[in-house]
Motif scaffolding. Structure first.
Motif, PDB file in Angstrom:
ATOM      1  N   ALA A  96      -6.409   3.340 -11.776  1.00 38.70           N
ATOM      2  CA  ALA A  96      -5.623   2.818 -10.660  1.00 38.70           C
ATOM      3  C   ALA A  96      -6.535   2.088  -9.685  1.00 38.70           C
ATOM      4  CB  ALA A  96      -4.887   3.941  -9.946  1.00 38.70           C
ATOM      5  N   VAL A  97      -5.904   1.239  -8.883  1.00 40.34           N
ATOM      6  CA  VAL A  97      -6.614   0.468  -7.869  1.00 40.34           C
ATOM      7  C   VAL A  97      -5.950   0.745  -6.524  1.00 40.34           C
ATOM      8  CG1 VAL A  97      -7.274  -1.845  -7.112  1.00 40.34           C
ATOM      9  CG2 VAL A  97      -7.141  -1.335  -9.556  1.00 40.34           C
ATOM     10  N   ILE A  98      -6.765   1.005  -5.514  1.00 46.32           N
ATOM     11  CA  ILE A  98      -6.256   1.188  -4.159  1.00 46.32           C
ATOM     12  C   ILE A  98      -6.406  -0.151  -3.446  1.00 46.32           C
ATOM     13  CG2 ILE A  98      -6.505   2.436  -1.980  1.00 46.32           C
ATOM     14  CD1 ILE A  98      -8.090   4.551  -3.781  1.00 46.32           C
ATOM     15  N   VAL A  99      -5.299  -0.682  -2.987  1.00 46.05           N
ATOM     16  CA  VAL A  99      -5.304  -1.941  -2.253  1.00 46.05           C
ATOM     17  C   VAL A  99      -4.670  -1.700  -0.891  1.00 46.05           C
ATOM     18  CG1 VAL A  99      -5.236  -3.372  -4.336  1.00 46.05           C
ATOM     19  CG2 VAL A  99      -3.101  -2.698  -3.224  1.00 46.05           C
ATOM     20  N   GLY A 100      -4.900  -2.615   0.015  1.00 47.14           N
ATOM     21  CA  GLY A 100      -4.306  -2.441   1.328  1.00 47.14           C
ATOM     22  C   GLY A 100      -4.298  -3.724   2.125  1.00 47.14           C
ATOM     23  N   THR A 101      -3.445  -3.724   3.119  1.00 45.78           N
ATOM     24  CA  THR A 101      -3.366  -4.844   4.048  1.00 45.78           C
ATOM     25  C   THR A 101      -3.310  -4.285   5.464  1.00 45.78           C
ATOM     26  OG1 THR A 101      -0.952  -4.860   3.879  1.00 45.78           O
ATOM     27  CG2 THR A 101      -2.160  -6.412   2.462  1.00 45.78           C
ATOM     28  N   TYR A 102      -3.612  -5.162   6.414  1.00 45.14           N
ATOM     29  CA  TYR A 102      -3.462  -4.793   7.820  1.00 45.14           C
ATOM     30  C   TYR A 102      -2.891  -5.978   8.578  1.00 45.14           C
ATOM     31  CZ  TYR A 102      -7.889  -7.295   8.499  1.00 45.14           C
ATOM     32  OH  TYR A 102      -8.882  -8.246   8.519  1.00 45.14           O
ATOM     33  N   ALA A 103      -2.145  -5.650   9.628  1.00 42.84           N
ATOM     34  CA  ALA A 103      -1.544  -6.669  10.487  1.00 42.84           C
ATOM     35  C   ALA A 103      -1.832  -6.294  11.936  1.00 42.84           C
ATOM     36  CB  ALA A 103      -0.041  -6.748  10.263  1.00 42.84           C
ATOM     37  N   GLU A 104      -2.273  -7.279  12.686  1.00 47.18           N
ATOM     38  CA  GLU A 104      -2.622  -7.055  14.090  1.00 47.18           C
ATOM     39  C   GLU A 104      -1.445  -7.391  14.994  1.00 47.18           C
ATOM     40  OE1 GLU A 104      -6.248  -9.147  15.189  1.00 47.18           O
ATOM     41  OE2 GLU A 104      -6.751  -9.296  13.068  1.00 47.18           O
ATOM     42  N   SER A 105      -1.257  -6.547  16.003  1.00 43.26           N
ATOM     43  CA  SER A 105      -0.338  -6.871  17.083  1.00 43.26           C
ATOM     44  C   SER A 105      -1.130  -6.735  18.377  1.00 43.26           C
ATOM     45  CB  SER A 105       0.877  -5.939  17.082  1.00 43.26           C
ATOM     46  OG  SER A 105       0.521  -4.654  17.555  1.00 43.26           O
ATOM     47  N   GLU A 106      -0.467  -6.905  19.493  1.00 45.67           N
ATOM     48  CA  GLU A 106      -1.184  -6.839  20.761  1.00 45.67           C
ATOM     49  C   GLU A 106      -1.799  -5.465  21.003  1.00 45.67           C
ATOM     50  OE1 GLU A 106      -0.342  -7.314  25.531  1.00 45.67           O
ATOM     51  OE2 GLU A 106       1.119  -8.090  24.117  1.00 45.67           O
ATOM     52  N   LYS A 107      -1.078  -4.401  20.657  1.00 46.16           N
ATOM     53  CA  LYS A 107      -1.540  -3.056  20.983  1.00 46.16           C
ATOM     54  C   LYS A 107      -1.846  -2.175  19.781  1.00 46.16           C
ATOM     55  CE  LYS A 107       0.693  -2.965  25.451  1.00 46.16           C
ATOM     56  NZ  LYS A 107       1.471  -2.216  26.409  1.00 46.16           N
ATOM     57  N   LEU A 108      -1.457  -2.597  18.577  1.00 45.98           N
ATOM     58  CA  LEU A 108      -1.649  -1.779  17.377  1.00 45.98           C
ATOM     59  C   LEU A 108      -2.130  -2.619  16.205  1.00 45.98           C
ATOM     60  CD1 LEU A 108       1.653   0.302  17.538  1.00 45.98           C
ATOM     61  CD2 LEU A 108      -0.630   1.150  18.060  1.00 45.98           C
ATOM     62  N   VAL A 109      -2.749  -1.946  15.246  1.00 37.76           N
ATOM     63  CA  VAL A 109      -3.050  -2.544  13.946  1.00 37.76           C
ATOM     64  C   VAL A 109      -2.299  -1.697  12.921  1.00 37.76           C
ATOM     65  CG1 VAL A 109      -4.808  -3.107  12.242  1.00 37.76           C
ATOM     66  CG2 VAL A 109      -5.336  -3.283  14.669  1.00 37.76           C
ATOM     67  N   PHE A 110      -1.427  -2.340  12.164  1.00 36.87           N
ATOM     68  CA  PHE A 110      -0.630  -1.650  11.167  1.00 36.87           C
ATOM     69  C   PHE A 110      -1.344  -1.746   9.821  1.00 36.87           C
ATOM     70  CE2 PHE A 110       2.162  -3.029  14.523  1.00 36.87           C
ATOM     71  CZ  PHE A 110       2.904  -1.877  14.782  1.00 36.87           C
ATOM     72  N   VAL A 111      -1.460  -0.619   9.133  1.00 32.25           N
ATOM     73  CA  VAL A 111      -2.183  -0.558   7.869  1.00 32.25           C
ATOM     74  C   VAL A 111      -1.242  -0.062   6.781  1.00 32.25           C
ATOM     75  CG1 VAL A 111      -4.154   0.455   6.650  1.00 32.25           C
ATOM     76  CG2 VAL A 111      -4.334  -0.053   9.099  1.00 32.25           C
ATOM     77  N   ASN A 112      -1.315  -0.692   5.626  1.00 30.45           N
ATOM     78  CA  ASN A 112      -0.559  -0.272   4.449  1.00 30.45           C
ATOM     79  C   ASN A 112      -1.543  -0.065   3.314  1.00 30.45           C
ATOM     80  OD1 ASN A 112       0.637  -1.474   1.683  1.00 30.45           O
ATOM     81  ND2 ASN A 112       2.149  -0.219   2.730  1.00 30.45           N
ATOM     82  N   LEU A 113      -1.515   1.109   2.709  1.00 25.00           N
ATOM     83  CA  LEU A 113      -2.340   1.411   1.537  1.00 25.00           C
ATOM     84  C   LEU A 113      -1.418   1.626   0.346  1.00 25.00           C
ATOM     85  CD1 LEU A 113      -4.797   4.072   3.035  1.00 25.00           C
ATOM     86  CD2 LEU A 113      -5.239   1.629   2.668  1.00 25.00           C
ATOM     87  N   LYS A 114      -1.825   1.128  -0.819  1.00 20.86           N
ATOM     88  CA  LYS A 114      -1.055   1.333  -2.046  1.00 20.86           C
ATOM     89  C   LYS A 114      -2.007   1.708  -3.166  1.00 20.86           C
ATOM     90  CE  LYS A 114       2.678  -1.868  -1.103  1.00 20.86           C
ATOM     91  NZ  LYS A 114       3.212  -3.196  -1.358  1.00 20.86           N
ATOM     92  N   LEU A 115      -1.549   2.593  -4.003  1.00 19.31           N
ATOM     93  CA  LEU A 115      -2.261   2.973  -5.216  1.00 19.31           C
ATOM     94  C   LEU A 115      -1.461   2.381  -6.369  1.00 19.31           C
ATOM     95  CD1 LEU A 115      -4.660   4.700  -6.182  1.00 19.31           C
ATOM     96  CD2 LEU A 115      -3.059   6.579  -6.437  1.00 19.31           C
ATOM     97  N   ILE A 116      -2.079   1.447  -7.095  1.00 25.33           N
ATOM     98  CA  ILE A 116      -1.365   0.685  -8.118  1.00 25.33           C
ATOM     99  C   ILE A 116      -1.976   0.938  -9.489  1.00 25.33           C
ATOM    100  CG2 ILE A 116      -0.768  -1.651  -8.913  1.00 25.33           C
ATOM    101  CD1 ILE A 116      -0.933  -2.518  -5.961  1.00 25.33           C
ATOM    102  N   ARG A 117      -1.109   1.162 -10.473  1.00 29.87           N
ATOM    103  CA  ARG A 117      -1.559   1.275 -11.867  1.00 29.87           C
ATOM    104  C   ARG A 117      -1.671  -0.145 -12.406  1.00 29.87           C
ATOM    105  NH1 ARG A 117       2.135   5.109 -14.719  1.00 29.87           N
ATOM    106  NH2 ARG A 117       3.514   3.310 -14.821  1.00 29.87           N
ATOM    107  N   PRO A 118      -2.881  -0.579 -12.764  1.00 33.47           N
ATOM    108  CA  PRO A 118      -3.076  -1.990 -13.117  1.00 33.47           C
ATOM    109  C   PRO A 118      -2.424  -2.438 -14.420  1.00 33.47           C
ATOM    110  CG  PRO A 118      -5.102  -0.759 -13.428  1.00 33.47           C
ATOM    111  CD  PRO A 118      -4.117   0.185 -12.798  1.00 33.47           C
ATOM    112  N   GLY A 119      -2.187  -1.543 -15.350  1.00 37.46           N
ATOM    113  CA  GLY A 119      -1.603  -1.940 -16.628  1.00 37.46           C
ATOM    114  C   GLY A 119      -0.226  -2.555 -16.492  1.00 37.46           C
ATOM    115  N   ASP A 120       0.576  -2.007 -15.559  1.00 37.45           N
ATOM    116  CA  ASP A 120       1.941  -2.500 -15.404  1.00 37.45           C
ATOM    117  C   ASP A 120       2.318  -2.776 -13.938  1.00 37.45           C
ATOM    118  OD1 ASP A 120       2.042   0.080 -14.468  1.00 37.45           O
ATOM    119  OD2 ASP A 120       3.393   0.824 -16.032  1.00 37.45           O
ATOM    120  N   ASN A 121       1.350  -2.723 -13.045  1.00 36.41           N
ATOM    121  CA  ASN A 121       1.541  -2.978 -11.610  1.00 36.41           C
ATOM    122  C   ASN A 121       2.520  -2.011 -10.929  1.00 36.41           C
ATOM    123  OD1 ASN A 121      -0.282  -5.086 -11.613  1.00 36.41           O
ATOM    124  ND2 ASN A 121       1.290  -6.611 -12.052  1.00 36.41           N
TER     125      ASN A 121
END
Length: 190
Positions: A142-167
């Motif tokens: 599996a692969v751990i991927v993530g994104t973040y988005a900035e706002s004025e007062k917070l940073v939102f984070v999303n983490l995902k654990l993905i099985r690469p064979g079939d996404n």
């Protein structure tokens, strides 16, 4: 003659003392730039928050993972420009990887691999079309991927654990961090 001299010296000392208080004890900009103490660093919530996020991701996907097979973590990407990251995205990925490792999972250290898209000053960014190839090259389950988005007062984070064979997404976790001085600095927003 002596009284005016004493008065002048006293005023000078008083002004000097007030200046020192302003620079080190007041609410001046010098205070905000002052280094944190070791105790303040020890009690900072940045690391424990990222570790809790990783622990939640581990719990969400525990039945889908085999501790004898390796995992890969990618640098978190800026949601508004997926080819870009920052020290924030790199350190969060490192802390997530560390928590998986402490939980008994084998983590592939991507900094020592050559089959990953690496952009100078960005880090290890896994592009969707490369995930299967990189995971296959390292026999990663599996692969751990993530994104973040900035706002004025917070940073939102999303983490995902993905099985690469079939996404297939095996687990996901969302959380937010306050846009404090530390986070701003890691994002390059001074």
């Amino acid at each position: 003659m002596l009284k005016p001299l004493v008065l002048a010296i006293s005023c000078g000392v008083l002004i000097s003392g007030c200046s020192s208080l302003n620079n080190f004890g007041g609410n001046s900009s010098a205070t905000s730039a002052q280094a944190l103490s070791w105790k303040e660093a020890e009690t900072n919530e940045f690391i424990p928050t990222n570790q809790r996020a990783a622990a939640a991701l581990i719990a969400a996907a525990a039945n889908s993972l085999d501790k004898s097979r390796p995992l890969i973590v990618a640098t978190l990407a800026n949601i508004n420009a997926l080819e870009e990251s920052s020290p924030f995205g790199r350190i969060v990925a490192e802390q997530v990887s560390g928590q998986f490792s402490r939980s008994g999972y084998q983590m592939v250290e991507m900094k020592f691999r050559d089959k990953v898209f690496i952009k100078q000053n960005v880090g290890e960014l896994l592009l969707t079309r490369e995930i299967k190839e990189v995971a296959k090259d390292h026999a990663a389950q599996a692969v751990i991927v993530g994104t973040y988005a900035e706002s004025e007062k917070l940073v939102f984070v999303n983490l995902k654990l993905i099985r690469p064979g079939d996404n297939i997404v095996l687990g996901t976790y969302d959380y937010a961090l306050p846009m404090d001085r530390t986070v701003k600095s890691l994002l390059g927003r001074h």
